[in-house]
Write an enzyme that holds these catalytic residues in place. Structure first.
Site, mmCIF file in Angstrom:
data_model
loop_
_atom_site.group_PDB
_atom_site.id
_atom_site.type_symbol
_atom_site.label_atom_id
_atom_site.label_comp_id
_atom_site.label_asym_id
_atom_site.label_seq_id
_atom_site.Cartn_x
_atom_site.Cartn_y
_atom_site.Cartn_z
ATOM 1 N N HIS A 149 0.979 -1.196 -0.053
ATOM 2 C CA HIS A 149 0.112 0.038 -0.111
ATOM 3 C C HIS A 149 0.947 1.182 -0.134
ATOM 4 O O HIS A 149 2.023 1.387 0.512
ATOM 5 C CB HIS A 149 -0.822 0.001 1.145
ATOM 6 C CG HIS A 149 -1.912 -1.036 1.312
ATOM 7 N ND1 HIS A 149 -3.149 -0.903 1.909
ATOM 8 C CD2 HIS A 149 -2.171 -2.331 0.414
ATOM 9 C CE1 HIS A 149 -3.833 -1.862 1.885
ATOM 10 N NE2 HIS A 149 -3.439 -2.565 0.980
ATOM 11 N N GLU A 154 0.878 3.835 1.983
ATOM 12 C CA GLU A 154 1.611 4.072 3.329
ATOM 13 C C GLU A 154 2.492 3.624 3.519
ATOM 14 O O GLU A 154 3.729 3.832 4.356
ATOM 15 C CB GLU A 154 0.384 3.872 4.297
ATOM 16 C CG GLU A 154 -0.763 5.000 3.869
ATOM 17 C CD GLU A 154 -1.723 4.133 3.317
ATOM 18 O OE1 GLU A 154 -3.257 4.464 3.554
ATOM 19 O OE2 GLU A 154 -1.748 3.270 2.254
ATOM 20 N N CYS A 213 -6.026 1.903 5.899
ATOM 21 C CA CYS A 213 -6.856 0.509 6.378
ATOM 22 C C CYS A 213 -6.216 -0.013 7.697
ATOM 23 O O CYS A 213 -5.326 0.719 8.395
ATOM 24 C CB CYS A 213 -6.521 -0.563 5.358
ATOM 25 S SG CYS A 213 -4.602 -1.171 5.284
ATOM 26 N N CYS A 265 -2.153 -0.286 7.517
ATOM 27 C CA CYS A 265 -1.628 0.826 7.342
ATOM 28 C C CYS A 265 -1.501 1.702 8.884
ATOM 29 O O CYS A 265 -0.636 2.120 9.292
ATOM 30 C CB CYS A 265 -2.117 1.672 6.329
ATOM 31 S SG CYS A 265 -1.619 0.802 4.722
#
Length: 184
Positions: free
Chosen positions: A65, A67, A95, A98
């Site tokens: 992801h 992040e 999410c 993260c």
């Protein structure tokens, strides 16, 4: 009684919008790669430390992801996994994975654009950052350029649905052509 916006609040809002636009440009990079368009940038003292975008599909990595990629890059660049005094700008509410990483990295502040009503783990679905039991609290500014960030994601998913419908239609047409050719 109306509260007045101070010059420092106006400056902070302008800085937040500047970096969020940068994160949106990074999200466009994700989209060009066929990924969900999420971009992130980590800033300290007004300077970019790291930037990234989603690459889970391309890298076959569920942890890729935006992040996480930014946290990894910043840790390497700063030679420290603790990212104190930093602000993370991300186009979509993080999410669970993260959000946990942000807590462990000890980022100083989180700024996100669009809320994620399906898997958001900051405020929308799982309000993880609001739990006082964490040993590190992260101030959050939500909704910076939310409409633009949301539109970027919505347009991507609309295009993706349209492409899938077109692919199904091509398959259906090919199957009909094959059936017609076989009956001759």
């Amino acid at each position: 009684m109306q509260s007045q916006i101070t010059p420092s609040q106006t400056m902070q809002q302008q800085e937040d919008e500047h970096w969020m636009r940068h994160a949106m440009a990074l999200a466009t990079q994700a989209e060009r790669a066929g990924e969900v368009p999420v971009g992130a940038v980590l800033v300290r003292a007004g300077q970019m430390v790291a930037e990234g975008w989603n690459l889970s599909l391309c890298e076959h990595d569920p942890t890729a992801h935006a992040e996480i990629r930014v946290l990894r890059q910043a840790g390497q660049r700063l030679s420290n996994y603790r990212l104190l005094d930093t602000t993370l700008y991300v186009t979509l509410e993080p999410c669970i994975m993260c959000t946990g990483a942000l807590i462990h990295a000890r980022i100083g502040r989180l700024v996100y654009g669009a809320s994620d009503l399906k898997t958001g783990a900051v405020q929308s679905v799982f309000p993880l950052l609001g739990d006082a039991r964490h040993n590190h609290q992260i101030p959050v500014t939500a909704g910076v350029l939310a409409q633009e960030c949301s539109q970027q994601l919505s347009a991507f998913f609309a295009r993706r649905r349209q492409e899938k419908r077109a692919a199904r239609e091509l398959l259906r047409q090919a199957s009909q052509d094959e059936t017609a050719a076989g009956s001759r």
